[in-house]
Write an enzyme that holds these catalytic residues in place. Sequence first.
Site, PDB file in Angstrom:
ATOM      1  N   ASP A 102      43.231  41.716  34.987  1.00 18.04           N
ATOM      2  CA  ASP A 102      44.076  40.566  35.322  1.00 18.04           C
ATOM      3  C   ASP A 102      44.069  39.541  34.188  1.00 18.04           C
ATOM      4  O   ASP A 102      43.202  39.562  33.310  1.00 18.04           O
ATOM      5  CB  ASP A 102      43.553  39.938  36.628  1.00 18.04           C
ATOM      6  N   ASP A 149      52.767  39.042  42.719  1.00 19.38           N
ATOM      7  CA  ASP A 149      51.885  38.633  43.822  1.00 19.38           C
ATOM      8  C   ASP A 149      52.677  38.499  45.116  1.00 19.38           C
ATOM      9  O   ASP A 149      52.096  38.246  46.172  1.00 19.38           O
ATOM     10  CB  ASP A 149      51.198  37.305  43.494  1.00 19.38           C
TER      11      ASP A 149
HETATM   12  C1  GLA Z   1      46.047  37.338  40.513  1.00 17.04           C
HETATM   13  C2  GLA Z   1      46.491  38.734  40.905  1.00 17.04           C
HETATM   14  C3  GLA Z   1      46.158  38.977  42.348  1.00 17.04           C
HETATM   15  C4  GLA Z   1      44.682  38.811  42.563  1.00 17.04           C
HETATM   16  C5  GLA Z   1      44.241  37.447  42.103  1.00 17.04           C
HETATM   17  C6  GLA Z   1      42.735  37.306  42.129  1.00 17.04           C
HETATM   18  O1  GLA Z   1      46.802  36.379  41.123  1.00 17.04           O
HETATM   19  O2  GLA Z   1      47.849  38.892  40.675  1.00 17.04           O
HETATM   20  O3  GLA Z   1      46.588  40.257  42.736  1.00 17.04           O
HETATM   21  O4  GLA Z   1      43.997  39.820  41.861  1.00 17.04           O
HETATM   22  O5  GLA Z   1      44.664  37.166  40.790  1.00 17.04           O
HETATM   23  O6  GLA Z   1      42.314  36.064  41.707  1.00 17.04           O
END
Ligand code: GLA
Length: 727
Positions: free
Chosen positions: A476, A546
Amino acid sequence: MSIRFDEEKHLFQLDTPNTSYILGVQDSYLLHYHYGKKLLPGDVSYLARTNEPPYTPERNLRDKLSFLDSAPFEYPTGGIGDFREHCLEVRTQQGHNGVELHYKSHRIFGGKPKLEGLPATFGSEQDCDSLEITLTDSLLSLEVVLQYTAFRKLDVITRSVRVVNRGAQPIYLTKVLSACLDMDNEDYSLLTLHGSWARERRMQYRKLGYGFQGTGSIRGETSHQEHPFLALTSPNVTQTAGEVYAMHFVYSGNFQAQAEVNQFDQVRSVLGINPYHFTWKLESGSSFQAPEVVLVYSDAGLGQMTRTFHRLYRNHLIRSPWRNKKRPILINNWEGTYFDFNTEKLLSIAAGAAELGIEMLVMDDGWFGNRFDDNRALGDWFVNEEKLPGGLQYLVSQVNQLGMKFGIWMEPEMISPDSDLYRAHPDWAIQIPGRTPGLARNQLVLDITREEVLEYVWGRIRCILDSANIEYLKWDMNRQLSDLGSLCLNPDTQGELYHRYVLAVYELQERLCSNYPNLLLENCSGGGARFDPGMLYYSPQIWCSDDTDAIERLSIQEGTALIYPLSTMGAHVSDCPNHAVGRVTPFETRGHVALAGTFGYELDITKLSQADREMIPAQVALYHRFNDLVRSGDYYRLASYHENHQFDCWQIVSENGDESLVTFVQVLGRPNYHSRRIKLQGLRPEKLYREEETGAVYRGDALMYAGLMLENLWGDFRSKLIHLMVL
Ligand code: GLA
């Protein structure tokens, strides 16, 4: 050989099955003649208009600027009288910026060389041929090598540029774009993708007007907001008709994608690293490699462009051995638990999931250091044994005992001010000395361009991956870059930081791929902010957004699938009301939409309603049944909710045309309405197809040229899969 050089006319012709890209040398300038539909070999140098007064360079030195400001250049440069957007700009030791390039030499060869330190498409001598043209500025002793590759079975041309300093003095590159396309404006529109967090990659058309138009990122990554893609489209282009000239950048940092219409109705499209805060000190004898641009031309609308990109990326960009394999169905605990989990909770989710046929548990953010919320601990990549007693060893072995694989989340590029790492190394964050760097999600960015920082990060990744049987990594990156400053760079090289940062990300991902070749890597950036071809080189899938709401996903996945194969789009079924929009959609619809991507779950299965849970085995079965088709088939966009505001429909067809899956999502129900007729594509007209559910038999030509009836469904957000098999 798909590339030929006409010695007499000084003309290069690069051919793909249906397209030609033609350029040539006139008065030692490298000019662009044609890109588009395939031409038989011939002299098309007249297209450069160098015979039209007053522009003729050799006959009219009195008006050289008129020539420079209108000739179709293959790689235009700054400071000498081409006042349009240009690709190359320098600053000499004396502070001058002019560069003038003249043809020096070329070579044509089979295959495609790697780009040093950068992701790029690849191909063997059977797949493609390459051309390198060396241009030179004798005053500066600067060489510019234009690199081209033509694919033999795909309508794809790739371009990139290497700049070499042959002089004795260092020279500063202040702008090095990767590709330029000069054409006449035939009433084109510009197609780009834009968005925001949870709303990534919506398609936007605008009619070209005079001056500059385009898009770009100065966020240090490709971004949620803009995408390194642009296409010129002919008037009223559709999925099946019209011309498309597309350019896509294989890069994961700042970019500039721009079209400019000039006084003579010529349009110049350029794509490359954004010159914003970019200066590269090119030492004597060294070279700078700019990233690759992929060019696709289609004379049969957007659909054909899409399928060309899909084929190219599936076979010539993704390196992972997973690219052609079915991925394990995963369950990710992020939306299910957020930070509130421990071994016990994860194991109960895993146990519930395993019973229903789910194959991998992915533990998301919150398993390390003092990470009880998103305000702290990034950088402290040590297991929090309070949450996970017995550590990863115990958890993973228990998950494995349930017959499931295990995957983990990391955000290696980041550092929280509230972390042991920051307390020990506050200088490791990217920052301008004396200025407090701005926070985003309470975090800062690690200066991984520094060797000791990169080695620390790599060491932690290795340690975690080696500590248990971890088969998947979600990488990420949850903030964008600001306050650019590196303690390792000098005043005259601070402008290298943005690009060096991207190179460091690539270096880490390269190490991952070579040291853990079977690891399933999924890149992610606050959802889909780093969904780009650069990252795809390293990871066969990228988290798309997300936003897991099935209806929002229609537009996000439509924009993403405009360029990217469905097999690359991270897509999960989540719980309702949806966490991003609060919308409640049928569980079935969420499944149908996620089937068009990698497919998985993102919820706490122990809290799911009985009715929804009961649907999972059937969804899992659909995935196993259709994923080969979804991964390898051709994708056709039949209707767009983004455009019609009513319903969405896409189709996947096996390469031989014998099997097809149509997904129909009716966003809003309509009272007193009959079925919708939709024309399918890609089938074999003479063949008979049976619809699996009803047993009805149709001929391919009827389905394609007359249509299939999509019944009006009862209720909102309803969906249906229609599976057709040749008899
Ligand atoms: C980002 C990712 C999510 C999750 C969060 C965790 O927003 O896109 O899928 O993994 O971080 O903090």
